[in-house]
Design a protein around this motif. Sequence first.
Motif, PDB file in Angstrom:
ATOM      1  N   LEU A  27     -82.105  19.426 -19.962  1.00 13.55           N
ATOM      2  CA  LEU A  27     -82.033  19.573 -21.417  1.00 13.55           C
ATOM      3  C   LEU A  27     -81.603  20.987 -21.805  1.00 13.55           C
ATOM      4  O   LEU A  27     -80.815  21.171 -22.729  1.00 13.55           O
ATOM      5  CB  LEU A  27     -83.377  19.232 -22.058  1.00 13.55           C
ATOM      6  CG  LEU A  27     -83.757  17.752 -22.049  1.00 13.55           C
ATOM      7  CD1 LEU A  27     -85.200  17.569 -22.494  1.00 13.55           C
ATOM      8  CD2 LEU A  27     -82.819  16.957 -22.942  1.00 13.55           C
TER       9      LEU A  27
ATOM     10  N   GLU B 167     -93.373  14.362 -24.878  1.00 11.61           N
ATOM     11  CA  GLU B 167     -92.200  14.057 -25.693  1.00 11.61           C
ATOM     12  C   GLU B 167     -91.501  15.358 -26.040  1.00 11.61           C
ATOM     13  O   GLU B 167     -92.127  16.295 -26.519  1.00 11.61           O
ATOM     14  CB  GLU B 167     -92.597  13.322 -26.970  1.00 11.61           C
ATOM     15  CG  GLU B 167     -93.083  11.920 -26.709  1.00 11.61           C
ATOM     16  CD  GLU B 167     -93.321  11.143 -27.986  1.00 11.61           C
ATOM     17  OE1 GLU B 167     -93.079  11.679 -29.085  1.00 11.61           O
ATOM     18  OE2 GLU B 167     -93.748   9.995 -27.876  1.00 11.61           O
TER      19      GLU B 167
ATOM     20  N   ARG C 220     -84.268  12.882 -28.146  1.00 15.33           N
ATOM     21  CA  ARG C 220     -85.699  12.758 -27.856  1.00 15.33           C
ATOM     22  C   ARG C 220     -85.873  12.139 -26.478  1.00 15.33           C
ATOM     23  O   ARG C 220     -85.311  11.102 -26.174  1.00 15.33           O
ATOM     24  CB  ARG C 220     -86.406  11.896 -28.886  1.00 15.33           C
ATOM     25  CG  ARG C 220     -87.894  11.730 -28.547  1.00 15.33           C
ATOM     26  CD  ARG C 220     -88.648  11.080 -29.632  1.00 15.33           C
ATOM     27  NE  ARG C 220     -88.752  12.064 -30.714  1.00 15.33           N
ATOM     28  CZ  ARG C 220     -89.373  11.835 -31.853  1.00 15.33           C
ATOM     29  NH1 ARG C 220     -89.923  10.680 -32.084  1.00 15.33           N
ATOM     30  NH2 ARG C 220     -89.438  12.755 -32.767  1.00 15.33           N
ATOM     31  N   VAL C 221     -86.655  12.815 -25.641  1.00 21.52           N
ATOM     32  CA  VAL C 221     -86.927  12.349 -24.285  1.00 21.52           C
ATOM     33  C   VAL C 221     -88.430  12.205 -24.135  1.00 21.52           C
ATOM     34  O   VAL C 221     -89.183  13.099 -24.513  1.00 21.52           O
ATOM     35  CB  VAL C 221     -86.391  13.352 -23.237  1.00 21.52           C
ATOM     36  CG1 VAL C 221     -86.742  12.906 -21.833  1.00 21.52           C
ATOM     37  CG2 VAL C 221     -84.896  13.528 -23.384  1.00 21.52           C
ATOM     38  N   THR C 222     -88.870  11.074 -23.585  1.00 24.98           N
ATOM     39  CA  THR C 222     -90.280  10.851 -23.307  1.00 24.98           C
ATOM     40  C   THR C 222     -90.465  10.772 -21.802  1.00 24.98           C
ATOM     41  O   THR C 222     -89.796   9.993 -21.132  1.00 24.98           O
ATOM     42  CB  THR C 222     -90.773   9.541 -23.954  1.00 24.98           C
ATOM     43  OG1 THR C 222     -90.538   9.608 -25.358  1.00 24.98           O
ATOM     44  CG2 THR C 222     -92.251   9.323 -23.695  1.00 24.98           C
TER      45      THR C 222
ATOM     46  N   ASP D 105     -87.988  17.010 -28.019  1.00 20.80           N
ATOM     47  CA  ASP D 105     -86.889  16.759 -28.944  1.00 20.80           C
ATOM     48  C   ASP D 105     -86.024  18.016 -28.941  1.00 20.80           C
ATOM     49  O   ASP D 105     -86.410  19.047 -29.484  1.00 20.80           O
ATOM     50  CB  ASP D 105     -87.437  16.475 -30.340  1.00 20.80           C
ATOM     51  CG  ASP D 105     -86.387  15.914 -31.269  1.00 20.80           C
ATOM     52  OD1 ASP D 105     -85.191  15.978 -30.938  1.00 20.80           O
ATOM     53  OD2 ASP D 105     -86.768  15.404 -32.335  1.00 20.80           O
TER      54      ASP D 105
ATOM     55  N   VAL E   8     -86.032  17.435 -15.718  1.00 19.80           N
ATOM     56  CA  VAL E   8     -85.665  16.950 -17.056  1.00 19.80           C
ATOM     57  C   VAL E   8     -85.529  18.125 -18.021  1.00 19.80           C
ATOM     58  O   VAL E   8     -84.560  18.218 -18.777  1.00 19.80           O
ATOM     59  CB  VAL E   8     -86.698  15.920 -17.571  1.00 19.80           C
ATOM     60  CG1 VAL E   8     -86.477  15.602 -19.040  1.00 19.80           C
ATOM     61  CG2 VAL E   8     -86.647  14.659 -16.735  1.00 19.80           C
TER      62      VAL E   8
END
Length: 58
Positions: free
Chosen positions: A54, A28, A35-37, A30, A50
């Motif tokens: 970000l 996870e 918030r990306v899981t 943030d 990913v």
Amino acid sequence: EPAPTSAPSAPPSRPKRRGRQRRAAAIELDVGGVRVTIENGASPATIAAVIGALKAGS
């Protein structure tokens, strides 16, 4: 005359597990209020993409 066929039996049911179920590991992040899981089993290339996206957006 053909022999009678029997219907396939249903597989035996598993007993219910007691207590808290174990959850698969995840990452996870943030960043900047987003918030990306990333679920368990993601490839290292996907994780790097990913994180790179970000970083570029922050």
